[in-house]
Design a protein around this motif. Sequence first.
Motif, PDB file in Angstrom:
ATOM      1  N   ALA A  87     -32.689 -47.034  -7.948  1.00 50.49           N
ATOM      2  CA  ALA A  87     -33.127 -48.430  -7.795  1.00 50.49           C
ATOM      3  C   ALA A  87     -33.671 -48.667  -6.391  1.00 50.49           C
ATOM      4  CB  ALA A  87     -31.960 -49.381  -8.079  1.00 50.49           C
ATOM      5  N   ALA A  88     -33.019 -48.102  -5.373  1.00 47.67           N
ATOM      6  CA  ALA A  88     -33.500 -48.245  -3.996  1.00 47.67           C
ATOM      7  C   ALA A  88     -34.849 -47.558  -3.819  1.00 47.67           C
ATOM      8  CB  ALA A  88     -32.477 -47.673  -3.017  1.00 47.67           C
ATOM      9  N   GLN A 106     -37.057 -46.970  -6.174  1.00 52.53           N
ATOM     10  CA  GLN A 106     -38.048 -47.744  -6.935  1.00 52.53           C
ATOM     11  C   GLN A 106     -38.476 -48.986  -6.147  1.00 52.53           C
ATOM     12  OE1 GLN A 106     -39.709 -46.955  -9.493  1.00 52.53           O
ATOM     13  NE2 GLN A 106     -40.562 -48.862 -10.216  1.00 52.53           N
ATOM     14  N   SER A 107     -37.518 -49.664  -5.530  1.00 56.24           N
ATOM     15  CA  SER A 107     -37.834 -50.846  -4.711  1.00 56.24           C
ATOM     16  C   SER A 107     -38.736 -50.466  -3.551  1.00 56.24           C
ATOM     17  CB  SER A 107     -36.555 -51.487  -4.168  1.00 56.24           C
ATOM     18  OG  SER A 107     -35.805 -52.034  -5.203  1.00 56.24           O
ATOM     19  N   GLU A 108     -38.453 -49.336  -2.931  1.00 58.92           N
ATOM     20  CA  GLU A 108     -39.275 -48.872  -1.810  1.00 58.92           C
ATOM     21  C   GLU A 108     -40.691 -48.537  -2.272  1.00 58.92           C
ATOM     22  OE1 GLU A 108     -40.402 -47.841   2.051  1.00 58.92           O
ATOM     23  OE2 GLU A 108     -38.780 -49.074   1.279  1.00 58.92           O
ATOM     24  N   ARG A 109     -40.828 -47.888  -3.434  1.00 57.48           N
ATOM     25  CA  ARG A 109     -42.169 -47.569  -3.965  1.00 57.48           C
ATOM     26  C   ARG A 109     -42.949 -48.849  -4.245  1.00 57.48           C
ATOM     27  NH1 ARG A 109     -39.268 -43.363  -6.604  1.00 57.48           N
ATOM     28  NH2 ARG A 109     -38.944 -44.639  -8.434  1.00 57.48           N
ATOM     29  N   ILE A 110     -42.281 -49.836  -4.806  1.00 56.79           N
ATOM     30  CA  ILE A 110     -42.940 -51.108  -5.114  1.00 56.79           C
ATOM     31  C   ILE A 110     -43.356 -51.817  -3.825  1.00 56.79           C
ATOM     32  CG2 ILE A 110     -42.555 -53.414  -6.067  1.00 56.79           C
ATOM     33  CD1 ILE A 110     -40.824 -52.003  -8.244  1.00 56.79           C
ATOM     34  N   ARG A 111     -42.478 -51.795  -2.828  1.00 56.16           N
ATOM     35  CA  ARG A 111     -42.804 -52.426  -1.549  1.00 56.16           C
ATOM     36  C   ARG A 111     -44.040 -51.771  -0.922  1.00 56.16           C
ATOM     37  NH1 ARG A 111     -42.343 -51.623   3.576  1.00 56.16           N
ATOM     38  NH2 ARG A 111     -41.212 -49.677   3.417  1.00 56.16           N
TER      39      ARG A 111
END
Length: 191
Positions: free
Chosen positions: A120-121, A123-128
């Motif tokens: 999840a972390a 994925q959040s970083e990729r989205i950011r």
Amino acid sequence: MDRADVGALVRSAVDGDAAAWKALVEGLSPLVWSVVRAHRLSDADGHEVYQTVWFRFAQHLGRIREPDKVGSWLASTARNECLKTLRSLSRLTVTDDPQLLDRVSEESTPEQSLLDAEEAAAQSERIRRLWQEFEKLGDRCRQLLRVLISSPPPSYQEVSAALGIAVGSIGPLRQRCLRRLRARLDARGTT
């Protein structure tokens, strides 16, 4: 162990630093053992799995893409080795007890929780990063892509009317914009 420290130790171990290897084993052994214990293997099977996990780690040390996430790699490998051992043992165990056969845990194991949290972390970083690079695209690309990802998706006629782009130009322009975004992400190493 701190993830940054783990990453540095992995890189040093790849370069042949025996002290870094020893620090990794000492620092991450509790994680491997917690996974092994969670699967309730016999002492002999548990030690076998433990040794196999570290052997696999040594084999793959130079190919680990994200050294700071080696804890997840070890937990996942330990889990897989435990399950492999349990499957081989289950072939030898004969039972007619339906409670044993139907037993499925509703709770997530500690290592699965760790893997889920790290994924999840990540994925959040990729989205950011994606949105950072998206904001660096030109106005026309940002406008077009924002309109095209809206829900429900508009027709090309609606996009044409909203943005003043010929219907026949929308598809090629969309492809160019996505290629630019992909190139920006590739240059940053985000894909």
